[in-house]
Design a protein around this motif. Structure first.
Motif, PDB file in Angstrom:
ATOM      1  N   ASN A 113      -3.426  -5.308  14.282  1.00 42.97           N
ATOM      2  CA  ASN A 113      -3.266  -5.108  12.853  1.00 42.97           C
ATOM      3  C   ASN A 113      -1.783  -5.234  12.529  1.00 42.97           C
ATOM      4  O   ASN A 113      -0.958  -4.470  13.027  1.00 42.97           O
ATOM      5  CB  ASN A 113      -3.798  -3.729  12.454  1.00 42.97           C
ATOM      6  CG  ASN A 113      -3.704  -3.498  10.965  1.00 42.97           C
ATOM      7  OD1 ASN A 113      -3.808  -4.421  10.180  1.00 42.97           O
ATOM      8  ND2 ASN A 113      -3.486  -2.252  10.584  1.00 42.97           N
ATOM      9  N   GLN A 125       0.795  -1.225   0.000  1.00 48.74           N
ATOM     10  CA  GLN A 125       0.000   0.000   0.000  1.00 48.74           C
ATOM     11  C   GLN A 125       0.826   1.273   0.000  1.00 48.74           C
ATOM     12  O   GLN A 125       0.330   2.308  -0.398  1.00 48.74           O
ATOM     13  CB  GLN A 125      -0.921   0.011   1.227  1.00 48.74           C
ATOM     14  CG  GLN A 125      -1.853  -1.178   1.274  1.00 48.74           C
ATOM     15  CD  GLN A 125      -2.387  -1.428   2.658  1.00 48.74           C
ATOM     16  OE1 GLN A 125      -2.352  -0.549   3.502  1.00 48.74           O
ATOM     17  NE2 GLN A 125      -2.870  -2.626   2.895  1.00 48.74           N
ATOM     18  N   SER A 184       1.577  -5.510   9.851  1.00 53.67           N
ATOM     19  CA  SER A 184       2.074  -5.094   8.545  1.00 53.67           C
ATOM     20  C   SER A 184       3.556  -5.418   8.471  1.00 53.67           C
ATOM     21  O   SER A 184       4.256  -5.463   9.490  1.00 53.67           O
ATOM     22  CB  SER A 184       1.851  -3.603   8.311  1.00 53.67           C
ATOM     23  OG  SER A 184       2.535  -2.832   9.283  1.00 53.67           O
ATOM     24  N   ASP A 188      -3.595  -9.075   6.003  1.00 56.86           N
ATOM     25  CA  ASP A 188      -5.043  -9.210   6.236  1.00 56.86           C
ATOM     26  C   ASP A 188      -5.297 -10.412   7.139  1.00 56.86           C
ATOM     27  O   ASP A 188      -5.902 -11.410   6.743  1.00 56.86           O
ATOM     28  CB  ASP A 188      -5.759  -9.362   4.899  1.00 56.86           C
ATOM     29  CG  ASP A 188      -7.263  -9.182   5.035  1.00 56.86           C
ATOM     30  OD1 ASP A 188      -7.708  -8.629   6.063  1.00 56.86           O
ATOM     31  OD2 ASP A 188      -7.986  -9.589   4.112  1.00 56.86           O
ATOM     32  N   THR A 247       5.477  -1.013   2.219  1.00 59.67           N
ATOM     33  CA  THR A 247       4.757  -1.508   3.394  1.00 59.67           C
ATOM     34  C   THR A 247       3.558  -2.319   2.933  1.00 59.67           C
ATOM     35  O   THR A 247       2.842  -1.913   2.018  1.00 59.67           O
ATOM     36  CB  THR A 247       4.284  -0.347   4.282  1.00 59.67           C
ATOM     37  OG1 THR A 247       5.411   0.428   4.665  1.00 59.67           O
ATOM     38  CG2 THR A 247       3.576  -0.871   5.526  1.00 59.67           C
ATOM     39  N   TRP A 248       3.319  -3.436   3.591  1.00 59.02           N
ATOM     40  CA  TRP A 248       2.220  -4.333   3.231  1.00 59.02           C
ATOM     41  C   TRP A 248       1.443  -4.696   4.488  1.00 59.02           C
ATOM     42  O   TRP A 248       1.976  -5.292   5.408  1.00 59.02           O
ATOM     43  CB  TRP A 248       2.778  -5.585   2.569  1.00 59.02           C
ATOM     44  CG  TRP A 248       1.740  -6.436   1.893  1.00 59.02           C
ATOM     45  CD1 TRP A 248       0.395  -6.294   1.915  1.00 59.02           C
ATOM     46  CD2 TRP A 248       2.002  -7.585   1.088  1.00 59.02           C
ATOM     47  NE1 TRP A 248      -0.218  -7.256   1.185  1.00 59.02           N
ATOM     48  CE2 TRP A 248       0.751  -8.081   0.649  1.00 59.02           C
ATOM     49  CE3 TRP A 248       3.176  -8.245   0.696  1.00 59.02           C
ATOM     50  CZ2 TRP A 248       0.639  -9.201  -0.154  1.00 59.02           C
ATOM     51  CZ3 TRP A 248       3.050  -9.367  -0.111  1.00 59.02           C
ATOM     52  CH2 TRP A 248       1.794  -9.833  -0.538  1.00 59.02           C
ATOM     53  N   GLU A 249       0.154  -4.321   4.493  1.00 61.64           N
ATOM     54  CA  GLU A 249      -0.698  -4.661   5.632  1.00 61.64           C
ATOM     55  C   GLU A 249      -1.183  -6.095   5.482  1.00 61.64           C
ATOM     56  O   GLU A 249      -1.771  -6.463   4.459  1.00 61.64           O
ATOM     57  CB  GLU A 249      -1.894  -3.716   5.711  1.00 61.64           C
ATOM     58  CG  GLU A 249      -2.818  -4.009   6.884  1.00 61.64           C
ATOM     59  CD  GLU A 249      -4.001  -3.071   6.948  1.00 61.64           C
ATOM     60  OE1 GLU A 249      -4.945  -3.367   7.714  1.00 61.64           O
ATOM     61  OE2 GLU A 249      -3.989  -2.046   6.237  1.00 61.64           O
TER      62      GLU A 249
END
Length: 508
Positions: free
Chosen positions: A326, A115, A328, A152, A148-150
């Protein structure tokens, strides 16, 4: 909020870090999805229509998507409907709303992937002077790329995609519903125009009859057979009938203006299009209406309500996911090249990290949000069930209005024929001196009313048939499968392409 860097470096010597990274990446695709999973709620649908045994109805046959063609077989109406589909501005706006929903869905899909992407660069050349001593010229080159990658982990992003997909489908159903409404409005307005034209013709025909009655009364008065009262009464009736013509002409022009809005064109453009004969369209002896169960897939407003419900159902899972951490992952790769200074040479830099955020001090707000989303979902359940119930009532109302208006037309037709014959007889008897002119006046007034009522009844039958098809939700199938861009006219797409070329890929 707790934010903690769990891992900030990685090297071939630390193999266990690579394993951790592999596990985390695997979790991106295999994380759980917090529920509940959406299921359409039950609705009550009748097995049959109240009047389905009528000889005028066929409940075993599905309605024709081009119902206006099969119902009226009128090339002028076919052309008007085609123009409305192409040019109606409300319909165009609905297509653009569907296009917006499609792009929001694409954004939600994109949020599942990396993202944050950023490239930073620096080029610097400098020379320092201190106490009269000039230093060497130094050049510095710097380039960084980070990502950066969150993760899921709890299905939040997937739920948002599902919700966006349902919203998009809801917007398409909204377009379909408006399309059905526009087609029906065009057909009803066209029928009303032809009905008014026929009423004008009836009024002018009665004016001709009444002028003949006035002439006869004047002849008899001049011959000394009757008093001036007969002629004055005849003139009164004639003038009152003539006064109805401007009112009907006003209504006719207003209907044309209404049709022009539906067609997306100025009113004066309809002059040639509506040069049609002053007759009321006939209706077929039998019409296909299908079964009540067909409404669930046929009525666009039912599909729209169900898709809005599905979109909201996914938001419950989104709200539940906010109660959990959450995660990431991210990284940075960079290079620095310095020439001319003490640190002369090139060096590489990189970083890998895993972050998590957990709103542990906002549990009251987050739980309330879960309750809010669930209460909203339950409200939409009631709205959906109400739409299904109302749809069945709409069809039943339209069917009974159509069938009973046919019965009315039958009796009005008998009355109109009798009143016309009564006028002919009364004029003949008045000429022979057998009756007073009051009787002639009575038959003429009755004949004008009966003829006009008959035309209105004929128009009501045709208009009620359109209402039947509108309540059944027929017509949207003619654009089924088209994308929002394909629903737009060429000039609109060209306008959008002139502003930005980013529509090109969607047009390929």
């Amino acid at each position: 909020m707790i934010r903690r860097k769990l891992l900030n470096w990685l090297s071939p010597k630390n193999l266990h870090h690579s394993v951790v990274l592999g596990v985390l990446v695997t979790l991106v695709g295999s994380g759980c999805m917090l529920g509940p999973d959406y299921l359409p709620p039950p609705v009550t649908v009748e097995d049959s229509w109240i009047y389905q045994n009528s000889k005028s109805l066929d409940s075993l046959e599905s309605i024709n998507p081009y119902w206006w063609q099969s119902a009226f077989a009128d090339p002028v109406l076919d052309d008007l409907v085609a123009q409305a589909i192409e040019n109606n501005l409300e319909l165009r706006s609905a297509a653009l709303r569907a296009l917006q929903a499609q792009q929001l869905l694409s954004i939600a899909i994109g949020n599942q992937f990396p993202q944050t992407q950023q490239i930073e660069g620096l080029v610097d050349r400098s020379k320092y002077v201190r106490s009269g001593i000039t230093g060497n010229l130094q050049s510095e080159y710097y380039l960084n790329f980070n990502l950066t990658w969150e993760l899921d982990m709890w299905g939040q992003l997937r739920r948002l995609v599902n919700s966006g997909a349902a919203d998009f489908e809801s917007s398409l159903a909204e377009y379909d519903g408006l399309l059905v409404s526009i087609i029906a409005q065009v057909a009803q307005t066209y029928i009303n125009i032809r009905t008014i034209k026929r009423r004008l013709e009836v009024a002018r025909e009665n004016i001709r009859i009444q002028r003949e009655g006035l002439r006869i009364a004047e002849v008899k008065f001049n011959a000394g057979e009757v008093s001036a009262l007969d002629a004055e009464q005849a003139q009164t009736l004639l003038s009152n009938t003539e006064a109805t013509v401007p009112g009907l002409e006003t209504t006719l022009q207003q209907l044309k203006n209404t049709l022009s809005i539906l067609l997306g064109m100025p009113p004066h453009s309809l002059t040639d299009i509506l040069s049609v004969s002053p007759t009321v369209p006939d209706v077929p002896s039998i019409i296909a209406i299908g079964m009540p169960q067909d409404l669930l897939r046929q009525r666009p407003d039912i599909r729209q309500a169900e898709r809005l419900l599905a979109a909201q159902g996914e938001l419950i899972g989104v709200a539940r996911a906010e109660l959990y951490p959450n995660f990431s992952i991210g990284g940075l790769i960079g290079a620095i090249d310095i020439r001319g200074g003490q640190l002369n040479g090139r060096s590489d830099a990189w970083d890998l990290f895993v972050d998590f955020e957990w709103n542990v001090f906002n549990y009251g707000r987050l739980r309330n949000n879960v309750r809010l989303q669930d209460a909203t979902f339950q409200q939409l359940v009631s709205d959906y069930q109400q739409v299904v119930l109302q749809a069945q009532v709409d069809v039943e109302n339209a069917i009974v209005a159509y069938l009973k208006s046919q019965e009315q037309q039958y009796f009005y037709n008998i009355a109109a024929m009798a009143s016309e014959e009564a006028v002919n007889l009364s004029i003949t008897q008045y000429i022979d001196g057998q009756i007073q002119y009051n009787t002639v006046l009575t038959t003429m007034v009755s004949n004008l009313a009966q003829q006009d009522i008959l035309v209105v009844a004929q128009g009501a039958v045709a208009a009620n048939l359109v209402q039947v098809y509108l309540s059944l939700g027929g017509g949207w199938q003619i654009v089924d499968g088209l994308t929002p861009l394909e629903l737009l006219p060429e000039e609109t797409i060209e306008d959008m392409l002139r502003r930005t070329h980013y529509w090109d890929k969607l047009l390929d």
